[in-house]
Scaffold this motif. Structure first.
Motif, PDB file in Angstrom:
ATOM      1  N   LYS A  59     -39.619   5.698   0.787  1.00 49.88           N
ATOM      2  CA  LYS A  59     -39.164   7.342   0.966  1.00 49.88           C
ATOM      3  C   LYS A  59     -40.016   8.219  -0.151  1.00 49.88           C
ATOM      4  O   LYS A  59     -39.978   7.823  -1.231  1.00 49.88           O
ATOM      5  CB  LYS A  59     -37.732   7.447   0.802  1.00 49.88           C
ATOM      6  N   ASP A  60     -40.756   8.918   0.244  1.00 47.81           N
ATOM      7  CA  ASP A  60     -41.669   9.857  -0.728  1.00 47.81           C
ATOM      8  C   ASP A  60     -40.682  11.039  -0.668  1.00 47.81           C
ATOM      9  O   ASP A  60     -40.835  12.045   0.159  1.00 47.81           O
ATOM     10  CB  ASP A  60     -42.904  10.120  -0.066  1.00 47.81           C
ATOM     11  N   ASN A  61     -40.090  11.445  -1.912  1.00 43.33           N
ATOM     12  CA  ASN A  61     -39.373  12.624  -2.209  1.00 43.33           C
ATOM     13  C   ASN A  61     -40.286  13.848  -2.639  1.00 43.33           C
ATOM     14  O   ASN A  61     -39.669  14.872  -2.849  1.00 43.33           O
ATOM     15  CB  ASN A  61     -38.237  12.375  -3.009  1.00 43.33           C
ATOM     16  N   SER A  62     -41.445  13.549  -2.797  1.00 36.57           N
ATOM     17  CA  SER A  62     -42.060  14.718  -3.386  1.00 36.57           C
ATOM     18  C   SER A  62     -42.391  15.790  -2.437  1.00 36.57           C
ATOM     19  O   SER A  62     -42.953  16.994  -2.982  1.00 36.57           O
ATOM     20  CB  SER A  62     -43.593  14.138  -4.160  1.00 36.57           C
ATOM     21  N   GLU A  63     -42.294  15.728  -1.281  1.00 36.57           N
ATOM     22  CA  GLU A  63     -42.453  16.818  -0.311  1.00 36.57           C
ATOM     23  C   GLU A  63     -41.214  17.215   0.250  1.00 36.57           C
ATOM     24  O   GLU A  63     -40.072  16.369   0.352  1.00 36.57           O
ATOM     25  CB  GLU A  63     -43.658  16.344   0.722  1.00 36.57           C
ATOM     26  N   THR A  64     -40.969  18.402   0.877  1.00 34.62           N
ATOM     27  CA  THR A  64     -39.952  18.908   1.598  1.00 34.62           C
ATOM     28  C   THR A  64     -40.078  19.054   3.015  1.00 34.62           C
ATOM     29  O   THR A  64     -41.009  19.998   3.116  1.00 34.62           O
ATOM     30  CB  THR A  64     -39.456  19.991   0.938  1.00 34.62           C
ATOM     31  N   PRO A  65     -39.566  18.414   3.993  1.00 40.74           N
ATOM     32  CA  PRO A  65     -38.630  17.177   3.863  1.00 40.74           C
ATOM     33  C   PRO A  65     -39.473  16.221   3.498  1.00 40.74           C
ATOM     34  O   PRO A  65     -40.482  15.827   3.638  1.00 40.74           O
ATOM     35  CB  PRO A  65     -38.295  17.362   5.313  1.00 40.74           C
ATOM     36  N   PRO A  66     -38.454  15.282   3.192  1.00 42.10           N
ATOM     37  CA  PRO A  66     -39.390  13.859   2.571  1.00 42.10           C
ATOM     38  C   PRO A  66     -39.864  12.966   3.765  1.00 42.10           C
ATOM     39  O   PRO A  66     -39.506  13.018   4.830  1.00 42.10           O
ATOM     40  CB  PRO A  66     -38.271  13.159   1.865  1.00 42.10           C
ATOM     41  N   LYS A  67     -40.956  12.197   3.505  1.00 48.47           N
ATOM     42  CA  LYS A  67     -41.691  11.317   4.391  1.00 48.47           C
ATOM     43  C   LYS A  67     -41.453  10.156   4.160  1.00 48.47           C
ATOM     44  O   LYS A  67     -41.338   9.640   2.849  1.00 48.47           O
ATOM     45  CB  LYS A  67     -43.176  11.864   4.562  1.00 48.47           C
ATOM     46  N   TRP A  68     -41.516   9.274   5.284  1.00 45.05           N
ATOM     47  CA  TRP A  68     -41.501   7.559   5.004  1.00 45.05           C
ATOM     48  C   TRP A  68     -42.984   6.884   5.140  1.00 45.05           C
ATOM     49  O   TRP A  68     -43.536   7.479   5.915  1.00 45.05           O
ATOM     50  CB  TRP A  68     -40.599   7.289   5.964  1.00 45.05           C
ATOM     51  N   LEU A  69     -43.256   5.998   4.239  1.00 39.24           N
ATOM     52  CA  LEU A  69     -44.271   5.458   4.112  1.00 39.24           C
ATOM     53  C   LEU A  69     -43.930   4.157   4.499  1.00 39.24           C
ATOM     54  O   LEU A  69     -43.060   3.270   4.239  1.00 39.24           O
ATOM     55  CB  LEU A  69     -45.208   5.576   2.806  1.00 39.24           C
ATOM     56  N   VAL A  70     -44.617   3.318   5.492  1.00 43.49           N
ATOM     57  CA  VAL A  70     -44.517   1.989   5.755  1.00 43.49           C
ATOM     58  C   VAL A  70     -45.692   1.260   5.296  1.00 43.49           C
ATOM     59  O   VAL A  70     -46.764   1.517   5.498  1.00 43.49           O
ATOM     60  CB  VAL A  70     -44.520   1.979   7.351  1.00 43.49           C
ATOM     61  N   PHE A  71     -45.339   0.307   4.180  1.00 40.78           N
ATOM     62  CA  PHE A  71     -46.354  -0.363   3.699  1.00 40.78           C
ATOM     63  C   PHE A  71     -46.243  -1.775   4.662  1.00 40.78           C
ATOM     64  O   PHE A  71     -45.094  -2.275   4.540  1.00 40.78           O
ATOM     65  CB  PHE A  71     -46.103  -0.645   2.301  1.00 40.78           C
ATOM     66  N   PHE A  72     -47.459  -2.117   4.858  1.00 42.24           N
ATOM     67  CA  PHE A  72     -47.372  -3.666   5.855  1.00 42.24           C
ATOM     68  C   PHE A  72     -48.255  -4.448   5.165  1.00 42.24           C
ATOM     69  O   PHE A  72     -49.631  -4.092   4.825  1.00 42.24           O
ATOM     70  CB  PHE A  72     -47.512  -3.134   7.363  1.00 42.24           C
ATOM     71  N   GLN A  73     -48.198  -5.682   5.972  1.00 46.50           N
ATOM     72  CA  GLN A  73     -49.293  -6.820   5.485  1.00 46.50           C
ATOM     73  C   GLN A  73     -49.085  -7.766   6.860  1.00 46.50           C
ATOM     74  O   GLN A  73     -47.932  -8.026   7.187  1.00 46.50           O
ATOM     75  CB  GLN A  73     -48.949  -7.557   4.471  1.00 46.50           C
ATOM     76  N   SER A  74     -50.068  -8.135   7.427  1.00 45.76           N
ATOM     77  CA  SER A  74     -50.250  -9.043   8.371  1.00 45.76           C
ATOM     78  C   SER A  74     -51.428 -10.141   8.309  1.00 45.76           C
ATOM     79  O   SER A  74     -52.149 -10.132   7.273  1.00 45.76           O
ATOM     80  CB  SER A  74     -50.658  -8.348   9.617  1.00 45.76           C
ATOM     81  N   LYS A  75     -51.212 -11.210   9.000  1.00 44.81           N
ATOM     82  CA  LYS A  75     -52.320 -12.204   8.884  1.00 44.81           C
ATOM     83  C   LYS A  75     -53.839 -11.612   9.162  1.00 44.81           C
ATOM     84  O   LYS A  75     -54.725 -12.086   8.511  1.00 44.81           O
ATOM     85  CB  LYS A  75     -52.135 -13.391  10.016  1.00 44.81           C
ATOM     86  N   ASP A  76     -53.908 -10.886  10.282  1.00 42.04           N
ATOM     87  CA  ASP A  76     -55.308 -10.248  10.410  1.00 42.04           C
ATOM     88  C   ASP A  76     -54.947  -8.852  11.071  1.00 42.04           C
ATOM     89  O   ASP A  76     -53.874  -8.516  11.375  1.00 42.04           O
ATOM     90  CB  ASP A  76     -56.025 -11.041  11.379  1.00 42.04           C
ATOM     91  N   THR A  77     -56.216  -8.229  11.154  1.00 45.88           N
ATOM     92  CA  THR A  77     -56.070  -6.692  11.601  1.00 45.88           C
ATOM     93  C   THR A  77     -55.762  -6.683  13.016  1.00 45.88           C
ATOM     94  O   THR A  77     -55.294  -5.738  13.589  1.00 45.88           O
ATOM     95  CB  THR A  77     -57.281  -5.931  11.010  1.00 45.88           C
ATOM     96  N   ALA A  78     -56.121  -7.705  13.682  1.00 43.48           N
ATOM     97  CA  ALA A  78     -55.832  -7.744  15.334  1.00 43.48           C
ATOM     98  C   ALA A  78     -54.321  -7.742  15.588  1.00 43.48           C
ATOM     99  O   ALA A  78     -54.229  -7.087  16.672  1.00 43.48           O
ATOM    100  CB  ALA A  78     -56.432  -8.879  15.865  1.00 43.48           C
ATOM    101  N   THR A  79     -53.717  -8.560  14.989  1.00 38.69           N
ATOM    102  CA  THR A  79     -52.173  -8.490  15.108  1.00 38.69           C
ATOM    103  C   THR A  79     -51.424  -7.066  14.589  1.00 38.69           C
ATOM    104  O   THR A  79     -50.723  -6.553  15.497  1.00 38.69           O
ATOM    105  CB  THR A  79     -51.276  -9.516  14.531  1.00 38.69           C
ATOM    106  N   MET A  80     -52.160  -6.506  13.707  1.00 42.48           N
ATOM    107  CA  MET A  80     -51.304  -5.111  13.414  1.00 42.48           C
ATOM    108  C   MET A  80     -51.801  -4.120  14.264  1.00 42.48           C
ATOM    109  O   MET A  80     -51.084  -3.311  14.414  1.00 42.48           O
ATOM    110  CB  MET A  80     -52.082  -4.765  11.675  1.00 42.48           C
ATOM    111  N   THR A  81     -53.105  -4.201  14.711  1.00 42.16           N
ATOM    112  CA  THR A  81     -53.524  -3.272  15.822  1.00 42.16           C
ATOM    113  C   THR A  81     -52.950  -3.312  16.905  1.00 42.16           C
ATOM    114  O   THR A  81     -52.331  -2.401  17.390  1.00 42.16           O
ATOM    115  CB  THR A  81     -55.049  -3.373  15.894  1.00 42.16           C
TER     116      THR A  81
END
Length: 130
Positions: A59-81
């Motif tokens: 959760k990024d509280n530096s802005e109002t309203p706060p925004k959420w960031l999703v950090f992700f990691q996968s085996k390859d870019t095709a599965t993420m896409t």
């Protein structure tokens, strides 16, 4: 016996899929992030598990309203896409015009309250209708 116990131990302590802490993700290598709205946080989880994506929510509280960031990691870019494509397609096809159950119940309640009741009573003591 030792081999089976080692396998169970490695399965428990090994890399897992789905929601993790950011520190756990950082150990695995390169991270990427995407901003997501508060409404879609839990809706992303089934797609991440289906495609074997490890992710972390911050959760990024530096802005109002706060925004959420999703950090992700996968085996390859095709599965993420593929996962993000399926997730976004599901969110876009969700029918927004459907009324909520709560709204429908309040509308029905108002209709029932406005119905005019017939207050005349018909007394038929002892008489049988034929």
């Amino acid at each position: 016996m030792k081999a089976s116990l080692r396998k169970i131990h490695n399965a428990r302590n090994g890399p897992k899929e789905g929601l993790q802490t950011t520190k756990q993700l950082a150990k695995g290598g390169k991270l990427e992030n995407v901003e997501i709205s508060n409404d879609n946080i839990k809706a992303f989880d089934p797609f991440a598990r289906k495609y074997g994506i490890k992710y972390s929510l911050e959760k990024d509280n530096s802005e109002t309203p706060p925004k959420w960031l999703v950090f992700f990691q996968s085996k390859d870019t095709a599965t993420m896409t593929a996962a993000f494509k399926e997730f976004s397609a599901k969110m876009m096809t969700k029918d927004k015009s459907r009324p909520s159950v709560k709204d429908a119940m309040t509308r029905i309640k108002e209709i029932v309250q406005n119905v005019v009741r017939d207050k005349t009573r018909h007394k038929t003591h002892g008489e049988h209708e034929r």
